[in-house]
Write a protein that holds these residues in place. Structure first.
Motif, short mmCIF file in Angstrom:
data_model
loop_
_atom_site.label_atom_id
_atom_site.label_comp_id
_atom_site.label_asym_id
_atom_site.label_seq_id
_atom_site.Cartn_x
_atom_site.Cartn_y
_atom_site.Cartn_z
N ASN A 119 0.86 -1.18 0.00
CA ASN A 119 0.00 0.00 0.00
C ASN A 119 0.90 1.23 0.00
O ASN A 119 1.66 1.46 0.94
N SER A 120 0.81 2.03 -1.04
CA SER A 120 1.70 3.18 -1.19
C SER A 120 1.48 4.25 -0.12
O SER A 120 2.32 5.14 0.05
N ASP A 121 0.36 4.19 0.63
CA ASP A 121 0.10 5.16 1.68
C ASP A 121 0.88 4.88 2.96
O ASP A 121 0.97 5.73 3.84
N VAL A 122 1.44 3.67 3.07
CA VAL A 122 2.11 3.26 4.30
C VAL A 122 3.52 3.83 4.34
O VAL A 122 4.31 3.62 3.41
N ASP A 123 3.84 4.54 5.43
CA ASP A 123 5.18 5.10 5.62
C ASP A 123 6.10 4.18 6.40
O ASP A 123 7.29 4.09 6.11
N ARG A 152 -3.79 -0.07 10.72
CA ARG A 152 -3.10 1.18 11.07
C ARG A 152 -2.89 1.28 12.58
O ARG A 152 -3.81 1.01 13.36
N ARG A 178 9.94 3.33 4.77
CA ARG A 178 10.32 3.84 3.45
C ARG A 178 11.49 4.79 3.68
O ARG A 178 11.55 5.47 4.72
N MET A 209 2.19 10.47 10.15
CA MET A 209 2.70 9.38 9.33
C MET A 209 1.85 8.14 9.55
O MET A 209 1.30 7.91 10.63
N ARG A 210 1.73 7.33 8.51
CA ARG A 210 0.96 6.09 8.61
C ARG A 210 1.89 4.94 8.96
O ARG A 210 2.84 4.64 8.22
N ASP A 212 1.68 0.95 9.86
CA ASP A 212 0.85 -0.25 9.89
C ASP A 212 1.50 -1.34 10.72
O ASP A 212 2.73 -1.47 10.75
#
Length: 242
Positions: A119-123, A152, A178, A209-210, A212
């Motif tokens: 998931n590209s939203d996950v930092d 999350r 990332r 920041m996200r 998970d």
């Protein structure tokens, strides 16, 4: 993804000085952790150390170690410094921070924390395990993760949380970042909740920041005290003899 595993190690642990070189079955603890990380087979493994004695032991065992500034304020800062030294062009887009005091860590847990990056939203990512142990639930040294239904992280705390029926999640101290998220995190000042709970991952949540959380089946045995070290020796000896 092109992950890079970095294991921060320093000799000046308050409760167990010299911890990276603690002997477990004839092998230093940092070498045990390094080998577990290598068994995950997701990318190169590097030890980020601040003492030459640790570097020498790692290299004698066939590993790679990088010297970092002993004045760095945290293991995460040591991980970033190491990544900048060995990969200045950012070819490794995921940095995995494995704590150097988990000699019984299952390599599968290291692999598992990569999955949310689809998931590209996950930092950032981390891991947790459900616990019903009343001692752990009350113990402020056992960090609890409060997790939304989609994975999350909502909060981390030393208190027992959340209340009501349902599992309590014991947070495990390893992280995936990332590369840009690691840089962003280390550029931030310590946050109010981070200082209050003494949990640096709250800095990321407070900044939006996200992060998970992957749920795994078992917690590794961390080593913070001489009693923990004795327990790790027993566990690893059992693994060898079985």
């Amino acid at each position: 993804m092109t992950p890079l595993i970095i294991i921060p190690a320093r000799m000046a642990a308050t409760r167990l000085p010299g911890k990276p070189l603690a002997d477990i079955g004839g092998t230093s603890m940092i070498v045990h952790v390094m080998r577990r990380a290598q068994e995950a087979a997701i990318g190169p493994v590097v030890i980020a150390c601040s003492e030459t004695v640790v570097k020498d032991v790692v290299e004698a065992a066939g590993g790679r170690a990088v010297m970092t500034d002993p004045e760095l304020p945290s293991g995460t800062d040591r991980v970033k410094a190491c990544a900048d030294i060995i990969d200045p062009d950012g070819q490794h887009d995921i940095i995995v921070n494995v704590q150097g005091d988990m000699p019984t860590l299952d390599p599968g847990v290291i692999k598992a924390i990569l999955a949310p990056f689809d998931n590209s939203d996950v930092d950032m990512t981390t891991a947790a395990v459900a616990t019903s142990d009343a001692r752990e639930i009350k113990d402020p040294n056992v960090v609890k993760a409060v997790i939304a239904g989609d994975g999350r992280a909502l909060y981390f705390t030393r208190a027992s949380a959340p209340s009501g029926d349902g599992p309590i999640m014991h947070h495990l101290g390893l992280y995936g970042y990332r590369r840009a998220a690691l840089d962003r995190f280390c550029a931030l000042p310590p946050s109010p909740l981070e200082r209050r709970e003494r949990l640096e991952q709250l800095r990321a949540l407070e900044d939006g920041m996200r992060l998970d959380v992957v749920i795994v089946d078992a917690a590794p045995h961390g080593v913070d005290t001489p009693d923990d070290l004795d327990r790790a020796r027993q566990l690893l000896l059992k693994d060898i003899t079985e």
